[in-house]
Design a protein around this motif. Structure first.
Motif, PDB file in Angstrom:
ATOM      1  N   TYR A  55       0.834  -1.208   0.000  1.00 55.88           N
ATOM      2  CA  TYR A  55       0.000   0.000   0.000  1.00 55.88           C
ATOM      3  C   TYR A  55       0.865   1.253   0.000  1.00 55.88           C
ATOM      4  O   TYR A  55       0.618   2.191  -0.774  1.00 55.88           O
ATOM      5  CB  TYR A  55      -0.917  -0.011   1.221  1.00 55.88           C
ATOM      6  CG  TYR A  55      -1.608   1.318   1.456  1.00 55.88           C
ATOM      7  CD1 TYR A  55      -2.677   1.724   0.649  1.00 55.88           C
ATOM      8  CD2 TYR A  55      -1.177   2.179   2.469  1.00 55.88           C
ATOM      9  CE1 TYR A  55      -3.298   2.951   0.854  1.00 55.88           C
ATOM     10  CE2 TYR A  55      -1.793   3.394   2.683  1.00 55.88           C
ATOM     11  CZ  TYR A  55      -2.850   3.776   1.875  1.00 55.88           C
ATOM     12  OH  TYR A  55      -3.463   4.996   2.083  1.00 55.88           O
ATOM     13  N   TYR A  58       2.457   1.882  -3.252  1.00 54.18           N
ATOM     14  CA  TYR A  58       1.498   2.473  -4.191  1.00 54.18           C
ATOM     15  C   TYR A  58       1.331   3.966  -3.910  1.00 54.18           C
ATOM     16  O   TYR A  58       1.184   4.762  -4.840  1.00 54.18           O
ATOM     17  CB  TYR A  58       0.164   1.748  -4.066  1.00 54.18           C
ATOM     18  CG  TYR A  58      -0.897   2.233  -5.026  1.00 54.18           C
ATOM     19  CD1 TYR A  58      -0.774   2.014  -6.395  1.00 54.18           C
ATOM     20  CD2 TYR A  58      -2.022   2.916  -4.572  1.00 54.18           C
ATOM     21  CE1 TYR A  58      -1.737   2.459  -7.282  1.00 54.18           C
ATOM     22  CE2 TYR A  58      -2.996   3.357  -5.447  1.00 54.18           C
ATOM     23  CZ  TYR A  58      -2.849   3.136  -6.801  1.00 54.18           C
ATOM     24  OH  TYR A  58      -3.806   3.582  -7.678  1.00 54.18           O
ATOM     25  N   PRO A 165      -0.921   0.638 -10.894  1.00 51.12           N
ATOM     26  CA  PRO A 165      -2.249   0.244 -10.396  1.00 51.12           C
ATOM     27  C   PRO A 165      -2.505  -1.254 -10.510  1.00 51.12           C
ATOM     28  O   PRO A 165      -3.140  -1.850  -9.629  1.00 51.12           O
ATOM     29  CB  PRO A 165      -3.211   1.043 -11.286  1.00 51.12           C
ATOM     30  CG  PRO A 165      -2.424   2.238 -11.715  1.00 51.12           C
ATOM     31  CD  PRO A 165      -1.024   1.728 -11.884  1.00 51.12           C
ATOM     32  N   LEU A 166      -1.997  -1.884 -11.583  1.00 51.78           N
ATOM     33  CA  LEU A 166      -2.130  -3.339 -11.713  1.00 51.78           C
ATOM     34  C   LEU A 166      -1.336  -4.057 -10.629  1.00 51.78           C
ATOM     35  O   LEU A 166      -1.804  -5.044 -10.048  1.00 51.78           O
ATOM     36  CB  LEU A 166      -1.652  -3.788 -13.094  1.00 51.78           C
ATOM     37  CG  LEU A 166      -2.488  -3.348 -14.297  1.00 51.78           C
ATOM     38  CD1 LEU A 166      -1.839  -3.833 -15.590  1.00 51.78           C
ATOM     39  CD2 LEU A 166      -3.908  -3.878 -14.200  1.00 51.78           C
ATOM     40  N   TYR A 168      -0.602  -2.956  -7.658  1.00 53.71           N
ATOM     41  CA  TYR A 168      -1.280  -2.805  -6.371  1.00 53.71           C
ATOM     42  C   TYR A 168      -2.515  -3.700  -6.292  1.00 53.71           C
ATOM     43  O   TYR A 168      -2.801  -4.301  -5.261  1.00 53.71           O
ATOM     44  CB  TYR A 168      -1.667  -1.339  -6.162  1.00 53.71           C
ATOM     45  CG  TYR A 168      -2.366  -1.087  -4.849  1.00 53.71           C
ATOM     46  CD1 TYR A 168      -1.784  -1.471  -3.646  1.00 53.71           C
ATOM     47  CD2 TYR A 168      -3.607  -0.465  -4.807  1.00 53.71           C
ATOM     48  CE1 TYR A 168      -2.421  -1.239  -2.437  1.00 53.71           C
ATOM     49  CE2 TYR A 168      -4.249  -0.235  -3.607  1.00 53.71           C
ATOM     50  CZ  TYR A 168      -3.650  -0.624  -2.424  1.00 53.71           C
ATOM     51  OH  TYR A 168      -4.285  -0.405  -1.227  1.00 53.71           O
ATOM     52  N   GLU A 169      -3.233  -3.795  -7.412  1.00 52.29           N
ATOM     53  CA  GLU A 169      -4.400  -4.682  -7.431  1.00 52.29           C
ATOM     54  C   GLU A 169      -3.966  -6.135  -7.252  1.00 52.29           C
ATOM     55  O   GLU A 169      -4.646  -6.923  -6.581  1.00 52.29           O
ATOM     56  CB  GLU A 169      -5.160  -4.511  -8.747  1.00 52.29           C
ATOM     57  CG  GLU A 169      -6.478  -5.267  -8.814  1.00 52.29           C
ATOM     58  CD  GLU A 169      -7.471  -4.818  -7.768  1.00 52.29           C
ATOM     59  OE1 GLU A 169      -8.287  -5.662  -7.329  1.00 52.29           O
ATOM     60  OE2 GLU A 169      -7.449  -3.640  -7.374  1.00 52.29           O
ATOM     61  N   GLU A 170      -2.831  -6.484  -7.835  1.00 53.85           N
ATOM     62  CA  GLU A 170      -2.275  -7.824  -7.617  1.00 53.85           C
ATOM     63  C   GLU A 170      -2.036  -8.090  -6.137  1.00 53.85           C
ATOM     64  O   GLU A 170      -2.321  -9.181  -5.625  1.00 53.85           O
ATOM     65  CB  GLU A 170      -0.941  -7.962  -8.357  1.00 53.85           C
ATOM     66  CG  GLU A 170      -1.036  -8.423  -9.784  1.00 53.85           C
ATOM     67  CD  GLU A 170       0.340  -8.691 -10.353  1.00 53.85           C
ATOM     68  OE1 GLU A 170       0.790  -9.846 -10.292  1.00 53.85           O
ATOM     69  OE2 GLU A 170       0.972  -7.745 -10.834  1.00 53.85           O
ATOM     70  N   LYS A 172      -3.509  -6.857  -3.583  1.00 51.39           N
ATOM     71  CA  LYS A 172      -4.759  -7.070  -2.843  1.00 51.39           C
ATOM     72  C   LYS A 172      -5.317  -8.459  -3.103  1.00 51.39           C
ATOM     73  O   LYS A 172      -5.838  -9.109  -2.182  1.00 51.39           O
ATOM     74  CB  LYS A 172      -5.779  -5.994  -3.236  1.00 51.39           C
ATOM     75  CG  LYS A 172      -5.392  -4.596  -2.760  1.00 51.39           C
ATOM     76  CD  LYS A 172      -6.520  -3.603  -2.899  1.00 51.39           C
ATOM     77  CE  LYS A 172      -6.825  -3.278  -4.331  1.00 51.39           C
ATOM     78  NZ  LYS A 172      -7.855  -2.215  -4.471  1.00 51.39           N
ATOM     79  N   ARG A 173      -5.211  -8.932  -4.335  1.00 51.43           N
ATOM     80  CA  ARG A 173      -5.661 -10.296  -4.636  1.00 51.43           C
ATOM     81  C   ARG A 173      -4.735 -11.318  -3.949  1.00 51.43           C
ATOM     82  O   ARG A 173      -5.190 -12.345  -3.454  1.00 51.43           O
ATOM     83  CB  ARG A 173      -5.650 -10.529  -6.147  1.00 51.43           C
ATOM     84  CG  ARG A 173      -6.403  -9.460  -6.961  1.00 51.43           C
ATOM     85  CD  ARG A 173      -7.862  -9.711  -7.025  1.00 51.43           C
ATOM     86  NE  ARG A 173      -8.567  -8.618  -7.708  1.00 51.43           N
ATOM     87  CZ  ARG A 173      -9.043  -8.695  -8.945  1.00 51.43           C
ATOM     88  NH1 ARG A 173      -8.881  -9.795  -9.638  1.00 51.43           N
ATOM     89  NH2 ARG A 173      -9.694  -7.675  -9.462  1.00 51.43           N
ATOM     90  N   GLN A 298      -4.703 -13.170  -8.866  1.00 59.31           N
ATOM     91  CA  GLN A 298      -3.638 -12.201  -9.138  1.00 59.31           C
ATOM     92  C   GLN A 298      -2.873 -12.561 -10.402  1.00 59.31           C
ATOM     93  O   GLN A 298      -2.346 -11.687 -11.085  1.00 59.31           O
ATOM     94  CB  GLN A 298      -2.683 -12.132  -7.942  1.00 59.31           C
ATOM     95  CG  GLN A 298      -1.929 -13.429  -7.670  1.00 59.31           C
ATOM     96  CD  GLN A 298      -0.621 -13.201  -6.956  1.00 59.31           C
ATOM     97  OE1 GLN A 298       0.059 -12.207  -7.186  1.00 59.31           O
ATOM     98  NE2 GLN A 298      -0.260 -14.117  -6.079  1.00 59.31           N
ATOM     99  N   ILE A 301      -4.177 -10.778 -13.504  1.00 60.41           N
ATOM    100  CA  ILE A 301      -3.700  -9.399 -13.584  1.00 60.41           C
ATOM    101  C   ILE A 301      -2.202  -9.384 -13.876  1.00 60.41           C
ATOM    102  O   ILE A 301      -1.699  -8.526 -14.596  1.00 60.41           O
ATOM    103  CB  ILE A 301      -4.021  -8.656 -12.278  1.00 60.41           C
ATOM    104  CG1 ILE A 301      -5.523  -8.623 -12.050  1.00 60.41           C
ATOM    105  CG2 ILE A 301      -3.463  -7.238 -12.313  1.00 60.41           C
ATOM    106  CD1 ILE A 301      -5.939  -7.992 -10.753  1.00 60.41           C
TER     107      ILE A 301
END
Length: 485
Positions: A55, A58, A165-166, A168-170, A172-173, A298, A301
């Motif tokens: 986090y 990011y 952004p990808l 960071y989304e990874e 979270k997954r 993840q 992504i």
């Protein structure tokens, strides 16, 4: 009166002892220990820490696209030395220098992600002191507005805006997947301990049965109804049963320590596990499982991110090996004065424009090689991802089929466990009345024990496969909900 007091005292302490036993040995289901692991285990804390770290990474990326205000300066730069000074006729004389320079500047910058350039607003102030002559002077730019813009160059800001952004989304997954991994790890340790508990129960029951059979056999031997060889075999079985109890106690202690260490439990409480024999029944559509895996995992992504990163390196190679130009421009106000306030009064205009360039002439194919290497690597990433997608889809389909097969296997082994237990009871009773041999009884005993272990093993395989499917798809098929928020 004393008897009544003693009665209540014994009753009171008896209740305390009973409650102590209840607290000292808790019953735990599989869901109980998974919930503990997801709230206090070292694995949970590690997953939380990794997510927090990602986090803040990011947040660092996001900060690149917002204005940055900075104050910088040198207060002071002091110099008391002898320096060479060039004279008008070209000669050099060494003269003492006793000076001080101080400067401070306030800068507001904003990076432009689309072009990779920077616009800025700044204000600067300088002071010069000559202590030898007792002279000081101020200078600076009260206000300056400008830009720095690379031309035909690699723009990392443009790519970071697509990639980060990808990433960071990874993360979270990945965090949700880590929780399902915790469930798998706990399930493995849970069934290791459960198997140890069941093995201890089996060993104790076998010890009791073998002890009873041996004592009966001693009486039958004295009456001449069985040979000495059979009595010795029963005595050996009794000794083996005692050894099995000792080994089962050791296995129980070891596996319990392993589970408690994973859960982060540091108390002396005994964990009494409950067999999770209620198998959830729900339909699993392989196509739905694959679609959810592609939407939620993840890796899905990650495929996009890795292609973008490879493409970014191609762009970097092309942008850093050809014509590079940098354009700088600024305009504003400038002034100099002997007093500080005067510098902000009637300042002069200030303009600066600068265009720099670099053109490679002869590099013996270095630029071309860099570009070709990056392009070849991009193609390699493409082919690798295509193969990984195939493996990914195959893994999901295989896991769906495996879970369905294991569900059937649990039902079969449960039935076999019940049959083998009843068969052993019949065999034991028949042996006691002399209808079967000790060999037949030993076979029934072995099959009974193995059937129980097979049943517990099939349960463990099912629940680990259950949580593995949840991890592969990040989807709860039992409740038809996604695990990601």
């Amino acid at each position: 009166m004393n008897r009544k007091y003693s009665y209540f005292t014994i009753t009171f302490f008896g209740l305390i002892f009973l409650n102590f036993n209840i607290v000292a040995q808790q019953n735990y289901t599989l869901k109980d220990v998974i919930e503990i692991a997801k709230t206090q285990s070292p694995a949970y804390k590690r997953a939380e820490t990794i997510l927090e770290n990602r986090y803040w990474q990011y947040r660092v990326f996001k900060s690149n696209y917002v204005p940055q205000l900075a104050l910088s300066g040198t207060i002071p730069s002091f110099d008391n030395s002898v320096k060479p000074v060039e004279q008008p006729d070209g000669s050099t004389e060494f003269r003492p220098v006793f000076i001080s320079n101080s400067n401070v500047s306030l800068n507001l910058e904003q990076k432009i992600g689309l072009t990779g350039g920077t616009i800025f607003v700044s204000s600067s102030l300088n002071r010069f002191d000559d202590f030898t002559r007792g002279f000081n002077q101020y200078g600076g730019d009260p206000l300056s507005i400008g830009f720095r813009q690379p031309l035909f160059s690699f723009n990392p800001l443009k790519w970071d805006k697509k990639i980060e952004p990808l990433r960071y989304e990874e993360s979270k997954r990945e965090y949700v997947e880590e929780f399902e991994q915790i469930s798998k790890d706990v399930a493995a340790r849970f069934f290791n301990l459960l198997t140890a508990q069941i093995s201890l129960e089996i060993a104790k029951k076998n010890l009791g049965n073998n002890d009873t059979i041996y004592k009966i056999a001693q009486g039958r031997y004295r009456l001449g109804k069985i040979p000495e060889n059979e009595l010795l075999q029963l005595e050996l079985s009794l000794m083996n049963s005692r050894q099995s109890v000792a080994q089962a106690n050791l296995d129980l202690e070891t596996t319990q320590l392993a589970l408690k260490a994973y859960l982060g439990l540091k108390n002396n409480e005994e964990l009494n596990l409950i067999i999770p024999d209620e198998i959830p029944v729900f339909p699993i559509d392989p196509d739905l499982a694959l679609q959810e895996a592609l939407n939620n995992r993840q890796e899905a992504i990650g495929f996009k991110r890795r292609l973008l990163e490879a493409n970014k390196e191609v762009d970097r190679a092309q942008g850093e090996t050809g014509l590079n130009m940098n354009l700088f421009g600024s305009f504003g106000l400038t002034n100099q004065a002997e007093q500080l306030p005067t510098i902000y009064q009637t300042p002069d205009d200030q303009q600066r424009v600068e265009l720099g360039f670099t053109i490679p002439i002869v590099d013996w194919g270095r630029q071309k090689s860099r570009v070709k290497t990056a392009q070849a690597n991009y193609q390699l990433v493409q082919y690798t991802i295509e193969q990984e997608k195939v493996n990914f889809e195959q893994e999901v389909y295989t896991q769906v089929r495996t879970l369905e097969m294991l569900r059937d296997q649990v039902a079969i082994t449960q039935k076999a466990d019940d049959i083998s237990q009843r068969r052993y009871n019949i065999a034991k009773n028949r042996y006691l009345i002399g209808k079967i041999s000790i060999t037949d009884l030993s076979i029934a005993l072995t099959e009974k024990d193995q059937a129980k272990r097979d049943y517990i093993s099939s349960l463990g395989n099912f629940w680990q496969a259950y949580y593995n499917l949840r991890q592969l798809t990040l989807y709860d098929f039992e409740n038809n909900t996604r695990l990601i928020k």
